[in-house]
Design a protein around this motif. Structure first.
Motif, PDB file in Angstrom:
ATOM      1  N   LYS A 168      -7.049  14.050   2.924  1.00  0.00           N
ATOM      2  CA  LYS A 168      -5.876  13.204   3.072  1.00  0.00           C
ATOM      3  C   LYS A 168      -4.603  14.031   2.953  1.00  0.00           C
ATOM      4  CE  LYS A 168      -4.624  10.298  -0.191  1.00  0.00           C
ATOM      5  NZ  LYS A 168      -4.641   9.140  -1.085  1.00  0.00           N
ATOM      6  N   GLY A 169      -3.735  13.876   3.935  1.00  0.00           N
ATOM      7  CA  GLY A 169      -2.421  14.472   3.863  1.00  0.00           C
ATOM      8  C   GLY A 169      -2.370  15.964   4.085  1.00  0.00           C
ATOM      9  N   LYS A 181       2.572  13.287   5.325  1.00  0.00           N
ATOM     10  CA  LYS A 181       2.431  11.858   5.566  1.00  0.00           C
ATOM     11  C   LYS A 181       2.499  11.594   7.062  1.00  0.00           C
ATOM     12  CE  LYS A 181       4.134  10.447   1.102  1.00  0.00           C
ATOM     13  NZ  LYS A 181       5.117   9.695   0.337  1.00  0.00           N
ATOM     14  N   THR A 182       1.482  10.927   7.562  1.00  0.00           N
ATOM     15  CA  THR A 182       1.371  10.736   9.004  1.00  0.00           C
ATOM     16  C   THR A 182       1.383   9.270   9.425  1.00  0.00           C
ATOM     17  OG1 THR A 182      -1.023  10.852   8.769  1.00  0.00           O
ATOM     18  CG2 THR A 182       0.102  12.886   9.390  1.00  0.00           C
ATOM     19  N   GLU A 223      -9.785  11.073   8.607  1.00  0.00           N
ATOM     20  CA  GLU A 223      -8.676  11.557   7.784  1.00  0.00           C
ATOM     21  C   GLU A 223      -8.903  11.379   6.291  1.00  0.00           C
ATOM     22  OE1 GLU A 223      -6.183  13.288   9.021  1.00  0.00           O
ATOM     23  OE2 GLU A 223      -7.119  13.074  10.977  1.00  0.00           O
ATOM     24  N   VAL A 281      -8.685   8.683   4.505  1.00  0.00           N
ATOM     25  CA  VAL A 281      -7.657   7.828   3.897  1.00  0.00           C
ATOM     26  C   VAL A 281      -8.206   6.500   3.398  1.00  0.00           C
ATOM     27  CG1 VAL A 281      -5.822   8.878   5.243  1.00  0.00           C
ATOM     28  CG2 VAL A 281      -6.910   6.815   6.087  1.00  0.00           C
ATOM     29  N   GLU A 288       0.028   5.364   4.202  1.00  0.00           N
ATOM     30  CA  GLU A 288       0.989   6.470   4.310  1.00  0.00           C
ATOM     31  C   GLU A 288       0.395   7.637   5.090  1.00  0.00           C
ATOM     32  OE1 GLU A 288       3.266   7.724   1.083  1.00  0.00           O
ATOM     33  OE2 GLU A 288       3.715   5.711   0.383  1.00  0.00           O
ATOM     34  N   TYR A 289      -0.933   7.713   5.129  1.00  0.00           N
ATOM     35  CA  TYR A 289      -1.588   8.829   5.806  1.00  0.00           C
ATOM     36  C   TYR A 289      -2.447   8.397   6.983  1.00  0.00           C
ATOM     37  CZ  TYR A 289      -0.059  11.377   1.725  1.00  0.00           C
ATOM     38  OH  TYR A 289       0.710  11.930   0.751  1.00  0.00           O
ATOM     39  N   LYS A 325      -3.569   7.437  10.495  1.00  0.00           N
ATOM     40  CA  LYS A 325      -2.978   7.683  11.802  1.00  0.00           C
ATOM     41  C   LYS A 325      -3.248   6.563  12.789  1.00  0.00           C
ATOM     42  CE  LYS A 325      -3.260  12.660  11.308  1.00  0.00           C
ATOM     43  NZ  LYS A 325      -3.938  13.872  11.754  1.00  0.00           N
TER      44      LYS A 325
END
Length: 89
Positions: free
Chosen positions: A15-16, A20-21, A48, A50, A64-65, A67
């Motif tokens: 993650k990350g 932040k994506t 990811e 997340v 926040e992460y 996509k």
């Protein structure tokens, strides 16, 4: 049991790793906790990393992460996760 130092090219989601994506996501996964059967396929396949697994077997999505790739929605057999377009603005 003897342990060996193994070097591999396999990568694991983190993650990350690139910051932040979630801000540039077009579609957002939305979880219906009433439909979720806690199979954790979304958690397993999230590229990811997340999606977090809670002690009671439920999941949470870190927006926040995330996509918004939709892998979690695609692997959800009971359609507890759907993809929604992000609100503009």
């Amino acid at each position: 049991m003897k342990k060996y130092d193994v070097v591999t090219s396999i990568s694991y989601p983190k993650k990350g790793a690139m910051g932040k994506t979630g801000s540039w996501r077009v579609f957002k996964p939305k979880l219906d906790k009433n439909k979720c059967v806690k199979c954790l396929q979304c958690w397993v396949f999230c590229p990811e990393g997340v999606i977090t697994k809670n002690k009671d077997g439920t999941i949470d999505i870190d927006y926040e992460y995330c996509k918004g790739c939709g892998v979690c929605a695609n692997v959800c057999k009971v359609k507890a996760i759907i993809m929604e377009r992000e609100a503009e603005g």
